[in-house]
Design a protein around this motif. Sequence first.
Motif, PDB file in Angstrom:
ATOM      1  N   GLN A 185       0.937  -1.165  -0.030  1.00 46.87           N
ATOM      2  CA  GLN A 185       0.139  -0.002  -0.105  1.00 46.87           C
ATOM      3  C   GLN A 185       0.835   1.246  -0.118  1.00 46.87           C
ATOM      4  OE1 GLN A 185      -2.563   0.274   3.282  1.00 46.87           O
ATOM      5  NE2 GLN A 185      -3.853   1.706   2.147  1.00 46.87           N
ATOM      6  N   ILE A 186       0.445   2.293  -0.632  1.00 46.44           N
ATOM      7  CA  ILE A 186       1.206   3.430  -0.758  1.00 46.44           C
ATOM      8  C   ILE A 186       0.514   4.751  -0.091  1.00 46.44           C
ATOM      9  CG2 ILE A 186       2.080   5.277  -2.547  1.00 46.44           C
ATOM     10  CD1 ILE A 186       2.432   3.190  -4.595  1.00 46.44           C
ATOM     11  N   LEU A 187       0.999   5.210   0.963  1.00 46.32           N
ATOM     12  CA  LEU A 187       0.332   6.186   1.709  1.00 46.32           C
ATOM     13  C   LEU A 187       0.602   7.531   0.986  1.00 46.32           C
ATOM     14  CD1 LEU A 187      -1.015   6.993   4.169  1.00 46.32           C
ATOM     15  CD2 LEU A 187       1.139   7.501   5.332  1.00 46.32           C
ATOM     16  N   SER A 188       1.736   7.899   0.616  1.00 44.41           N
ATOM     17  CA  SER A 188       1.934   9.227   0.056  1.00 44.41           C
ATOM     18  C   SER A 188       3.169   9.128  -0.943  1.00 44.41           C
ATOM     19  CB  SER A 188       2.228  10.193   0.853  1.00 44.41           C
ATOM     20  OG  SER A 188       2.422  11.516   0.607  1.00 44.41           O
ATOM     21  N   ILE A 189       3.374  10.015  -1.997  1.00 40.94           N
ATOM     22  CA  ILE A 189       4.336  10.268  -2.723  1.00 40.94           C
ATOM     23  C   ILE A 189       4.837  11.709  -2.396  1.00 40.94           C
ATOM     24  CG2 ILE A 189       5.177  10.555  -5.306  1.00 40.94           C
ATOM     25  CD1 ILE A 189       4.381   7.733  -4.606  1.00 40.94           C
ATOM     26  N   THR A 190       6.359  11.666  -2.197  1.00 40.19           N
ATOM     27  CA  THR A 190       6.773  13.059  -1.985  1.00 40.19           C
ATOM     28  C   THR A 190       7.786  13.307  -3.072  1.00 40.19           C
ATOM     29  OG1 THR A 190       6.609  12.596   0.507  1.00 40.19           O
ATOM     30  CG2 THR A 190       8.222  14.407  -0.515  1.00 40.19           C
ATOM     31  N   CYS A 191       7.497  14.665  -3.468  1.00 39.18           N
ATOM     32  CA  CYS A 191       8.532  14.928  -4.722  1.00 39.18           C
ATOM     33  C   CYS A 191       8.727  16.546  -5.145  1.00 39.18           C
ATOM     34  CB  CYS A 191       8.419  14.302  -5.923  1.00 39.18           C
ATOM     35  SG  CYS A 191       6.527  14.355  -6.489  1.00 39.18           S
ATOM     36  N   ASP A 192       9.386  16.727  -5.945  1.00 39.29           N
ATOM     37  CA  ASP A 192       9.396  18.084  -5.972  1.00 39.29           C
ATOM     38  C   ASP A 192       8.354  18.743  -6.833  1.00 39.29           C
ATOM     39  OD1 ASP A 192       9.896  17.728  -8.727  1.00 39.29           O
ATOM     40  OD2 ASP A 192      12.263  18.327  -8.496  1.00 39.29           O
ATOM     41  N   ASN A 193       8.252  20.040  -7.264  1.00 37.58           N
ATOM     42  CA  ASN A 193       7.189  20.598  -7.774  1.00 37.58           C
ATOM     43  C   ASN A 193       6.955  20.538  -9.422  1.00 37.58           C
ATOM     44  OD1 ASN A 193       6.015  21.549  -5.315  1.00 37.58           O
ATOM     45  ND2 ASN A 193       7.276  23.452  -5.539  1.00 37.58           N
ATOM     46  N   ALA A 194       7.697  19.705 -10.077  1.00 39.10           N
ATOM     47  CA  ALA A 194       7.793  19.710 -11.448  1.00 39.10           C
ATOM     48  C   ALA A 194       6.576  19.039 -11.977  1.00 39.10           C
ATOM     49  CB  ALA A 194       9.147  18.618 -11.967  1.00 39.10           C
ATOM     50  N   SER A 195       5.940  19.479 -13.135  1.00 39.92           N
ATOM     51  CA  SER A 195       4.698  19.160 -13.542  1.00 39.92           C
ATOM     52  C   SER A 195       4.626  17.551 -13.913  1.00 39.92           C
ATOM     53  CB  SER A 195       4.351  19.948 -14.596  1.00 39.92           C
ATOM     54  OG  SER A 195       5.127  19.704 -15.858  1.00 39.92           O
ATOM     55  N   ASN A 196       5.681  17.069 -14.320  1.00 38.01           N
ATOM     56  CA  ASN A 196       5.721  15.540 -14.484  1.00 38.01           C
ATOM     57  C   ASN A 196       5.606  14.679 -13.327  1.00 38.01           C
ATOM     58  OD1 ASN A 196       8.179  16.296 -13.420  1.00 38.01           O
ATOM     59  ND2 ASN A 196       9.505  14.607 -14.646  1.00 38.01           N
ATOM     60  N   ASN A 197       5.737  15.437 -12.274  1.00 34.83           N
ATOM     61  CA  ASN A 197       5.333  14.702 -11.009  1.00 34.83           C
ATOM     62  C   ASN A 197       3.779  14.593 -10.794  1.00 34.83           C
ATOM     63  OD1 ASN A 197       7.915  13.760  -9.988  1.00 34.83           O
ATOM     64  ND2 ASN A 197       8.362  15.939  -9.289  1.00 34.83           N
ATOM     65  N   THR A 198       3.277  15.559 -11.253  1.00 35.16           N
ATOM     66  CA  THR A 198       1.851  15.470 -11.105  1.00 35.16           C
ATOM     67  C   THR A 198       1.096  14.546 -12.086  1.00 35.16           C
ATOM     68  OG1 THR A 198       1.692  18.037 -10.662  1.00 35.16           O
ATOM     69  CG2 THR A 198      -0.050  17.050 -11.134  1.00 35.16           C
ATOM     70  N   VAL A 199       1.623  14.707 -13.167  1.00 36.38           N
ATOM     71  CA  VAL A 199       1.440  13.260 -14.104  1.00 36.38           C
ATOM     72  C   VAL A 199       1.319  12.176 -13.686  1.00 36.38           C
ATOM     73  CG1 VAL A 199       1.778  12.427 -16.486  1.00 36.38           C
ATOM     74  CG2 VAL A 199       1.710  14.968 -16.082  1.00 36.38           C
ATOM     75  N   MET A 200       2.615  11.877 -12.820  1.00 34.61           N
ATOM     76  CA  MET A 200       2.948  10.617 -12.329  1.00 34.61           C
ATOM     77  C   MET A 200       1.805  10.182 -11.376  1.00 34.61           C
ATOM     78  SD  MET A 200       6.169   9.290 -10.034  1.00 34.61           S
ATOM     79  CE  MET A 200       5.778  10.463  -8.678  1.00 34.61           C
ATOM     80  N   LYS A 255      -1.348   9.264 -12.955  1.00 34.77           N
ATOM     81  CA  LYS A 255      -1.104   7.811 -13.545  1.00 34.77           C
ATOM     82  C   LYS A 255      -1.090   6.693 -12.730  1.00 34.77           C
ATOM     83  CE  LYS A 255      -0.920   9.066 -18.028  1.00 34.77           C
ATOM     84  NZ  LYS A 255      -2.041   8.694 -18.885  1.00 34.77           N
ATOM     85  N   LEU A 256      -0.777   6.780 -11.340  1.00 30.23           N
ATOM     86  CA  LEU A 256      -0.388   6.023 -10.442  1.00 30.23           C
ATOM     87  C   LEU A 256      -1.808   5.876  -9.998  1.00 30.23           C
ATOM     88  CD1 LEU A 256       1.253   4.133  -8.526  1.00 30.23           C
ATOM     89  CD2 LEU A 256       1.461   6.319  -7.074  1.00 30.23           C
ATOM     90  N   ALA A 257      -2.654   6.951  -9.662  1.00 29.55           N
ATOM     91  CA  ALA A 257      -3.865   6.596  -9.357  1.00 29.55           C
ATOM     92  C   ALA A 257      -4.939   5.855 -10.243  1.00 29.55           C
ATOM     93  CB  ALA A 257      -4.673   8.082  -8.934  1.00 29.55           C
ATOM     94  N   GLU A 258      -4.575   5.897 -11.553  1.00 27.89           N
ATOM     95  CA  GLU A 258      -5.383   5.225 -12.509  1.00 27.89           C
ATOM     96  C   GLU A 258      -5.007   3.848 -12.396  1.00 27.89           C
ATOM     97  OE1 GLU A 258      -4.314   6.813 -16.365  1.00 27.89           O
ATOM     98  OE2 GLU A 258      -5.311   8.760 -16.010  1.00 27.89           O
ATOM     99  N   MET A 259      -3.777   3.579 -11.934  1.00 33.19           N
ATOM    100  CA  MET A 259      -3.067   2.057 -11.919  1.00 33.19           C
ATOM    101  C   MET A 259      -3.711   1.430 -10.462  1.00 33.19           C
ATOM    102  SD  MET A 259       0.565   2.610 -13.761  1.00 33.19           S
ATOM    103  CE  MET A 259       1.130   1.196 -12.935  1.00 33.19           C
ATOM    104  N   LEU A 260      -3.617   2.324  -9.357  1.00 33.00           N
ATOM    105  CA  LEU A 260      -3.961   1.832  -8.040  1.00 33.00           C
ATOM    106  C   LEU A 260      -5.309   2.412  -7.731  1.00 33.00           C
ATOM    107  CD1 LEU A 260      -0.240   1.893  -6.509  1.00 33.00           C
ATOM    108  CD2 LEU A 260      -1.648  -0.006  -7.459  1.00 33.00           C
ATOM    109  N   LEU A 261      -6.239   2.095  -7.807  1.00 34.94           N
ATOM    110  CA  LEU A 261      -7.843   2.469  -7.697  1.00 34.94           C
ATOM    111  C   LEU A 261      -7.610   3.051  -6.093  1.00 34.94           C
ATOM    112  CD1 LEU A 261      -9.850   0.175  -9.742  1.00 34.94           C
ATOM    113  CD2 LEU A 261      -8.950   2.243 -10.136  1.00 34.94           C
TER     114      LEU A 261
END
Length: 69
Positions: free
Chosen positions: A1-16, A19-25
């Motif tokens: 189970q993934i609780l949270s994703i921590t990353c910088d403010n790059a827009s590609n991280n928002t896309v990630m 996409k992760l939410a699409e893969m893991l409901l």
Amino acid sequence: QILSITCDNASNNTVMVEKLAEMLLSFPRAPNHTRCFLHMVNLVAKLLISEFDMTKKDVNQALEEEISE
């Protein structure tokens, strides 16, 4: 189970995260996307410091003006 994703403010991280939410409901998207606080502090600090940046030419000219007075 993934609780949270921590990353910088790059827009590609928002896309990630999207996409992760699409893969893991069970992943709730944006509420569990944590942007790195120290990265934001660093960006703000660089912005503030850049206000005081002077080229070497400007520094030399200011010094020459000060000396000539």
